[in-house]
Scaffold this active site. Sequence first.
Site, short mmCIF file in Angstrom:
data_model
loop_
_atom_site.label_atom_id
_atom_site.label_comp_id
_atom_site.label_asym_id
_atom_site.label_seq_id
_atom_site.Cartn_x
_atom_site.Cartn_y
_atom_site.Cartn_z
N HIS A 1 4.67 -5.33 23.79
CA HIS A 1 3.51 -5.46 24.67
C HIS A 1 3.57 -4.46 25.83
O HIS A 1 2.54 -4.11 26.39
CB HIS A 1 3.37 -6.91 25.13
CG HIS A 1 3.11 -7.84 23.97
ND1 HIS A 1 3.60 -9.11 23.89
CD2 HIS A 1 2.42 -7.64 22.81
CE1 HIS A 1 3.22 -9.67 22.75
NE2 HIS A 1 2.50 -8.80 22.07
N HIS B 1 -2.63 -8.00 12.70
CA HIS B 1 -1.89 -9.27 12.56
C HIS B 1 -1.86 -9.90 13.95
O HIS B 1 -0.88 -9.76 14.69
CB HIS B 1 -0.47 -9.02 12.06
CG HIS B 1 -0.40 -8.41 10.70
ND1 HIS B 1 -0.78 -7.12 10.43
CD2 HIS B 1 0.03 -8.93 9.51
CE1 HIS B 1 -0.60 -6.87 9.14
NE2 HIS B 1 -0.12 -7.94 8.55
N SER C 1 -0.64 -10.28 21.82
CA SER C 1 -1.28 -8.97 21.91
C SER C 1 -2.80 -9.02 22.08
O SER C 1 -3.35 -8.24 22.86
CB SER C 1 -0.89 -8.12 20.68
OG SER C 1 -1.12 -8.81 19.48
N GLU D 1 -6.41 -12.41 11.49
CA GLU D 1 -5.27 -13.32 11.36
C GLU D 1 -5.52 -14.18 10.13
O GLU D 1 -6.62 -14.66 9.92
CB GLU D 1 -5.15 -14.17 12.64
CG GLU D 1 -4.17 -15.32 12.57
CD GLU D 1 -2.74 -14.90 12.20
OE1 GLU D 1 -2.23 -13.94 12.76
OE2 GLU D 1 -2.17 -15.55 11.29
N ASP E 1 -7.27 -10.20 5.64
CA ASP E 1 -6.01 -9.49 5.47
C ASP E 1 -6.02 -8.23 6.36
O ASP E 1 -6.88 -7.36 6.21
CB ASP E 1 -5.88 -9.10 3.99
CG ASP E 1 -4.53 -8.46 3.71
OD1 ASP E 1 -3.95 -7.83 4.61
OD2 ASP E 1 -4.05 -8.60 2.57
N GLY E 2 -5.05 -8.18 7.25
CA GLY E 2 -5.00 -7.07 8.21
C GLY E 2 -4.90 -5.70 7.55
O GLY E 2 -5.44 -4.72 8.07
N ASP F 1 1.38 -5.47 13.27
CA ASP F 1 2.50 -6.32 13.71
C ASP F 1 2.73 -7.46 12.71
O ASP F 1 2.58 -8.63 13.05
CB ASP F 1 2.14 -6.86 15.12
CG ASP F 1 3.23 -7.71 15.71
OD1 ASP F 1 4.39 -7.59 15.27
OD2 ASP F 1 2.93 -8.50 16.62
N1 SAM Z 1 0.49 -9.47 17.18
C1 SAM Z 1 0.81 -10.79 17.69
C2 SAM Z 1 1.29 -10.66 19.11
O1 SAM Z 1 1.92 -9.65 19.46
O2 SAM Z 1 1.02 -11.56 19.90
C3 SAM Z 1 1.86 -11.49 16.86
C4 SAM Z 1 1.63 -11.46 15.40
S1 SAM Z 1 2.85 -12.24 14.42
C5 SAM Z 1 4.23 -11.22 14.57
C6 SAM Z 1 2.28 -11.88 12.80
C7 SAM Z 1 1.03 -12.65 12.38
O3 SAM Z 1 0.51 -12.08 11.19
C8 SAM Z 1 1.28 -14.12 12.05
O4 SAM Z 1 0.49 -14.92 12.88
C9 SAM Z 1 0.85 -14.26 10.57
O5 SAM Z 1 0.19 -15.48 10.30
C10 SAM Z 1 -0.10 -13.10 10.41
N2 SAM Z 1 -0.25 -12.54 9.05
C11 SAM Z 1 0.64 -12.50 8.04
N3 SAM Z 1 0.18 -11.77 7.02
C12 SAM Z 1 -1.05 -11.31 7.40
C13 SAM Z 1 -2.02 -10.47 6.79
N4 SAM Z 1 -1.82 -9.93 5.58
N5 SAM Z 1 -3.16 -10.21 7.48
C14 SAM Z 1 -3.37 -10.73 8.71
N6 SAM Z 1 -2.48 -11.53 9.34
C15 SAM Z 1 -1.34 -11.81 8.70
#
Ligand code: SAM
Length: 280
Positions: free
Chosen positions: A19, A42, A100, A118, A143-144, A164
């Site tokens: 961050h 993500h 984030s 998400e 899907d990200g 992320d």
């Molecule tokens: N970026 C956030 C932050 O810094 O506050 C933290 C994100 S966390 C490390 C990863 C997130 O990705 C999780 O909440 C998970 O549910 C989500 N996730 C997993 N696979 C994903 C995908 N293919 N597309 C979108 N989100 C996904």
Amino acid sequence: MLSYRHSFHAGNHADVLKHTVQSLIVESLKEKEKPFLYLDTHAGAGRYKLSGEHAERTGEYLEGIARIWQQDDLPEELEPYIRAVKAYNQSGQLRYYPGSPLIARHLLREQDSLQLTELHPSDFPLLRSEFQKDNRARVERADGYIQLKSKLPPVSRRGLILIDPPYEIKTDYQDVVQGINEGYKRFATGTYALWYPVVMRQQIKRMIRELEETGIRRILQIELAVLPDSDRRGMTASGMIVINPPWKLEQQMTNVLPWLHKTLVPAGTGSTTLSWIVPE
Ligand code: SAM
């Protein structure tokens, strides 16, 4: 399949590094009046209660944000990030950690936009409700990695893309490279910031090798290790790989990494890294 919950880890040393870098990139983009897109592939839940069961169980934030947010000798490079953390903790008690998307929400301007995705069935509704009244933001359960194809290039032709993933499935290490490559083909002038954990160093070496093979240039690596590499201890370090970093970022991280290391790792273990994977 989606078992990772960021609430267990919010505010830990890896979030502090991630961050800090995110905030510095956003602040650099704000130096021009022109709007930009913040794409968070993500995004997580957005807000994490530090007195909640998950954060309390691990206590990771105690060795992360709790160590720095009220320090008197805070380097100026940390100011935008800590300003965002304080905005969500106006009582003066550290009760919430902004993920984030909330850090971006606090720092972005009226003309900028946020695109957040998400997938988790519990975290997505939390994220959506955070942004219900923010007309700059679009929040999708999607899907990200697909967003890197479908949402780029942004209309504004300026942007930060934060990638992320939780790396709970091994293919994430390859998927991030493929996703970045797809995004870059569409939007080669964007800034891409990829977070990675060091659990097994070989996985990171391989991911970096694959990134080099894409032919993409201007790739900066920033890493903070709290322990030496080990294949037995879980996450010993984390890093950010930044493609097309703002010109000031390298100097800013040169200034701030030693302070972060000293403050977050008082035992003096671990190390910092700042180097170009691929230069200009
Ligand atoms: N970026 C956030 C932050 O810094 O506050 C933290 C994100 S966390 C490390 C990863 C997130 O990705 C999780 O909440 C998970 O549910 C989500 N996730 C997993 N696979 C994903 C995908 N293919 N597309 C979108 N989100 C996904």
